[in-house]
Design a protein around this motif. Structure first.
Motif, PDB file in Angstrom:
ATOM      1  N   THR A  32      13.544  43.419 -44.891  1.00  0.00           N
ATOM      2  CA  THR A  32      13.827  44.046 -43.509  1.00  0.00           C
ATOM      3  C   THR A  32      14.883  44.795 -44.371  1.00  0.00           C
ATOM      4  O   THR A  32      15.723  44.252 -45.533  1.00  0.00           O
ATOM      5  N   SER A  33      15.872  45.257 -43.590  1.00  0.00           N
ATOM      6  CA  SER A  33      17.126  46.083 -43.853  1.00  0.00           C
ATOM      7  C   SER A  33      17.340  46.285 -42.872  1.00  0.00           C
ATOM      8  O   SER A  33      17.226  46.188 -41.413  1.00  0.00           O
ATOM      9  N   SER A  34      18.782  45.569 -43.167  1.00  0.00           N
ATOM     10  CA  SER A  34      19.287  45.658 -42.169  1.00  0.00           C
ATOM     11  C   SER A  34      20.547  46.272 -42.105  1.00  0.00           C
ATOM     12  O   SER A  34      21.148  46.331 -40.899  1.00  0.00           O
ATOM     13  N   ASN A  35      20.380  47.869 -42.915  1.00  0.00           N
ATOM     14  CA  ASN A  35      21.054  49.278 -41.856  1.00  0.00           C
ATOM     15  C   ASN A  35      20.373  49.970 -41.377  1.00  0.00           C
ATOM     16  O   ASN A  35      19.958  51.408 -41.398  1.00  0.00           O
ATOM     17  N   SER A  36      18.863  49.659 -40.985  1.00  0.00           N
ATOM     18  CA  SER A  36      17.874  50.502 -40.779  1.00  0.00           C
ATOM     19  C   SER A  36      17.008  49.680 -39.350  1.00  0.00           C
ATOM     20  O   SER A  36      17.095  48.954 -38.921  1.00  0.00           O
ATOM     21  N   MET A  37      16.846  50.895 -38.286  1.00  0.00           N
ATOM     22  CA  MET A  37      16.151  50.161 -36.652  1.00  0.00           C
ATOM     23  C   MET A  37      14.151  50.160 -37.087  1.00  0.00           C
ATOM     24  O   MET A  37      13.734  49.726 -36.870  1.00  0.00           O
ATOM     25  N   ALA A  38      14.065  50.528 -38.761  1.00  0.00           N
ATOM     26  CA  ALA A  38      12.386  50.357 -38.796  1.00  0.00           C
ATOM     27  C   ALA A  38      11.863  49.181 -38.506  1.00  0.00           C
ATOM     28  O   ALA A  38      12.880  48.153 -39.032  1.00  0.00           O
ATOM     29  N   ALA A  39      10.999  48.963 -38.537  1.00  0.00           N
ATOM     30  CA  ALA A  39      10.070  47.327 -38.018  1.00  0.00           C
ATOM     31  C   ALA A  39      10.131  46.932 -39.713  1.00  0.00           C
ATOM     32  O   ALA A  39       9.943  47.868 -40.621  1.00  0.00           O
ATOM     33  N   PRO A  40      10.021  45.257 -39.823  1.00  0.00           N
ATOM     34  CA  PRO A  40       9.867  44.964 -40.780  1.00  0.00           C
ATOM     35  C   PRO A  40       8.813  45.584 -41.734  1.00  0.00           C
ATOM     36  O   PRO A  40       7.880  45.485 -41.171  1.00  0.00           O
ATOM     37  N   VAL A  41       8.336  45.930 -43.423  1.00  0.00           N
ATOM     38  CA  VAL A  41       7.499  45.899 -44.309  1.00  0.00           C
ATOM     39  C   VAL A  41       6.700  45.056 -44.946  1.00  0.00           C
ATOM     40  O   VAL A  41       7.515  44.283 -45.274  1.00  0.00           O
ATOM     41  N   THR A  42       5.496  45.095 -44.595  1.00  0.00           N
ATOM     42  CA  THR A  42       4.940  43.627 -45.152  1.00  0.00           C
ATOM     43  C   THR A  42       4.474  44.182 -46.340  1.00  0.00           C
ATOM     44  O   THR A  42       3.917  45.002 -46.284  1.00  0.00           O
ATOM     45  N   VAL A  43       4.362  42.729 -47.676  1.00  0.00           N
ATOM     46  CA  VAL A  43       3.741  43.412 -49.198  1.00  0.00           C
ATOM     47  C   VAL A  43       3.398  42.430 -49.655  1.00  0.00           C
ATOM     48  O   VAL A  43       3.581  41.098 -49.246  1.00  0.00           O
ATOM     49  N   ALA A  44       2.448  42.804 -50.178  1.00  0.00           N
ATOM     50  CA  ALA A  44       1.894  41.182 -50.982  1.00  0.00           C
ATOM     51  C   ALA A  44       2.210  40.285 -51.677  1.00  0.00           C
ATOM     52  O   ALA A  44       3.287  41.055 -52.418  1.00  0.00           O
ATOM     53  N   ALA A  45       2.425  39.506 -51.658  1.00  0.00           N
ATOM     54  CA  ALA A  45       3.121  38.434 -52.974  1.00  0.00           C
ATOM     55  C   ALA A  45       2.605  38.710 -53.942  1.00  0.00           C
ATOM     56  O   ALA A  45       1.549  38.443 -54.279  1.00  0.00           O
ATOM     57  N   PRO A  46       3.916  38.275 -54.859  1.00  0.00           N
ATOM     58  CA  PRO A  46       3.216  38.820 -56.691  1.00  0.00           C
ATOM     59  C   PRO A  46       2.118  37.567 -56.874  1.00  0.00           C
ATOM     60  O   PRO A  46       2.607  36.245 -56.236  1.00  0.00           O
ATOM     61  N   LYS A  47       1.438  38.141 -58.333  1.00  0.00           N
ATOM     62  CA  LYS A  47       0.533  36.454 -58.407  1.00  0.00           C
ATOM     63  C   LYS A  47       0.726  36.648 -59.701  1.00  0.00           C
ATOM     64  O   LYS A  47       0.839  37.506 -60.694  1.00  0.00           O
ATOM     65  N   TRP A  48       0.268  35.475 -60.554  1.00  0.00           N
ATOM     66  CA  TRP A  48       0.322  35.103 -61.977  1.00  0.00           C
ATOM     67  C   TRP A  48      -1.144  35.028 -62.615  1.00  0.00           C
ATOM     68  O   TRP A  48      -1.758  33.807 -61.352  1.00  0.00           O
ATOM     69  N   ALA A  49      -1.589  34.591 -63.775  1.00  0.00           N
ATOM     70  CA  ALA A  49      -2.706  34.406 -64.470  1.00  0.00           C
ATOM     71  C   ALA A  49      -2.849  34.463 -65.189  1.00  0.00           C
ATOM     72  O   ALA A  49      -2.021  35.046 -66.442  1.00  0.00           O
ATOM     73  N   GLN A  50      -2.964  33.204 -66.629  1.00  0.00           N
ATOM     74  CA  GLN A  50      -2.302  33.688 -67.711  1.00  0.00           C
ATOM     75  C   GLN A  50      -4.326  32.382 -68.629  1.00  0.00           C
ATOM     76  O   GLN A  50      -4.170  31.441 -68.224  1.00  0.00           O
ATOM     77  N   LYS A  51      -4.212  33.402 -69.699  1.00  0.00           N
ATOM     78  CA  LYS A  51      -4.908  32.522 -70.553  1.00  0.00           C
ATOM     79  C   LYS A  51      -4.853  32.179 -71.743  1.00  0.00           C
ATOM     80  O   LYS A  51      -4.255  33.733 -72.355  1.00  0.00           O
ATOM     81  N   THR A  52      -5.441  31.933 -73.212  1.00  0.00           N
ATOM     82  CA  THR A  52      -4.760  32.158 -74.719  1.00  0.00           C
ATOM     83  C   THR A  52      -6.611  32.045 -74.803  1.00  0.00           C
ATOM     84  O   THR A  52      -7.075  31.584 -74.397  1.00  0.00           O
ATOM     85  N   ILE A  53      -6.186  33.093 -75.992  1.00  0.00           N
ATOM     86  CA  ILE A  53      -7.779  33.792 -76.188  1.00  0.00           C
ATOM     87  C   ILE A  53      -7.401  33.898 -77.359  1.00  0.00           C
ATOM     88  O   ILE A  53      -6.030  33.552 -78.232  1.00  0.00           O
ATOM     89  N   THR A  54      -8.692  32.660 -77.821  1.00  0.00           N
ATOM     90  CA  THR A  54      -8.578  32.438 -79.922  1.00  0.00           C
ATOM     91  C   THR A  54      -9.884  34.019 -80.435  1.00  0.00           C
ATOM     92  O   THR A  54     -10.553  33.938 -80.313  1.00  0.00           O
ATOM     93  N   LEU A  55      -9.103  34.746 -81.295  1.00  0.00           N
ATOM     94  CA  LEU A  55      -9.163  35.749 -81.800  1.00  0.00           C
ATOM     95  C   LEU A  55     -10.337  35.168 -82.803  1.00  0.00           C
ATOM     96  O   LEU A  55      -9.838  34.649 -84.366  1.00  0.00           O
ATOM     97  N   PRO A  56     -11.040  35.975 -83.507  1.00  0.00           N
ATOM     98  CA  PRO A  56     -11.634  34.849 -85.093  1.00  0.00           C
ATOM     99  C   PRO A  56     -11.346  35.564 -86.113  1.00  0.00           C
ATOM    100  O   PRO A  56     -10.413  36.219 -86.042  1.00  0.00           O
ATOM    101  N   PRO A  57     -11.002  35.028 -87.051  1.00  0.00           N
ATOM    102  CA  PRO A  57     -10.075  35.593 -88.245  1.00  0.00           C
ATOM    103  C   PRO A  57     -11.094  36.838 -88.759  1.00  0.00           C
ATOM    104  O   PRO A  57     -12.371  36.925 -88.640  1.00  0.00           O
ATOM    105  N   GLN A  58     -10.097  38.084 -89.141  1.00  0.00           N
ATOM    106  CA  GLN A  58     -10.903  38.949 -89.613  1.00  0.00           C
ATOM    107  C   GLN A  58     -10.299  39.523 -90.899  1.00  0.00           C
ATOM    108  O   GLN A  58      -8.850  38.830 -91.703  1.00  0.00           O
ATOM    109  N   ARG A  59     -10.329  40.331 -91.634  1.00  0.00           N
ATOM    110  CA  ARG A  59     -10.192  40.578 -92.926  1.00  0.00           C
ATOM    111  C   ARG A  59      -8.648  41.190 -92.337  1.00  0.00           C
ATOM    112  O   ARG A  59      -8.307  41.553 -92.045  1.00  0.00           O
TER     113      ARG A  59
END
Length: 187
Positions: A32-59
């Protein structure tokens, strides 16, 4: 009372603009903006994902690993409309970079360049030789390219240029498996 920095959204700088608190409603964020007459804007909540990937030995050399990374994170990545992918290599004798994804000569030429600017062998000036003559040069090369990348996510895909790919640069003669932590954040 001043809201904490984590509960503010900042916009264009102007004399009438003031940061305003963000209230969470049903997993959505209401701005919301206290200096605006506009209606509140709805946005998606942020999300997270994490994964550890093991790569085989390379030359030793530069290796295109984009498809391996995408194979491992594709399911999670597809759930993000907009965000950032952070890749972190958990090693000090290899590196990550973004470069040419088409002509393998670029990978070979990059390895040639690295070997010319960072000397190895008995004539090299390095004190750290306990782990072999290629170890200290590997640390220097790793510091040159770095161990982390941040790539934008757009519509469930890594938003790289047409000819860009993620490389693992292996700087040791006898490499081990390498671990990359991929963290996704966005909406």
């Amino acid at each position: 009372m001043v809201p904490s920095a984590s509960s503010l959204i900042f916009g264009p700088k102007s004399s009438s603009f003031r940061p305003v608190p963000v209230r969470s409603l049903n997993g959505q964020t209401n701005v919301t903006s206290s200096n605006s007459m506009a209606a509140p804007v709805t946005v998606a909540a942020p999300k997270w994902a994490q994964k550890t990937i093991t790569l085989p030995p390379q030359r030793r050399g530069c290796h295109l690993i984009t498809s391996k990374i995408l194979k491992e994170i594709g399911q999670d990545l597809s759930e993000f409309k907009c965000g950032l992918a952070h890749l972190f290599l958990q090693h000090t004798s290899a590196s990550l970079t973004i470069n040419e994804n088409y002509d393998a000569d670029v990978q070979d030429d990059t390895e040639t360049f690295l070997n010319r600017i960072v000397p190895e062998g008995s004539s090299a000036p390095w004190k750290h030789t306990l782990e072999g003559p290629d170890d200290m040069p590997a640390h220097i090369k790793s510091s040159m390219f770095g161990c982390a990348l941040t790539i934008p996510i757009t519509d469930g895909k890594l938003n790289m240029g047409t000819w860009q790919g993620v490389w693992l640069c292996e700087h040791r003669d006898y490499a081990t498996a390498r671990k990359v932590v991929v963290t996704l954040n966005g909406i």
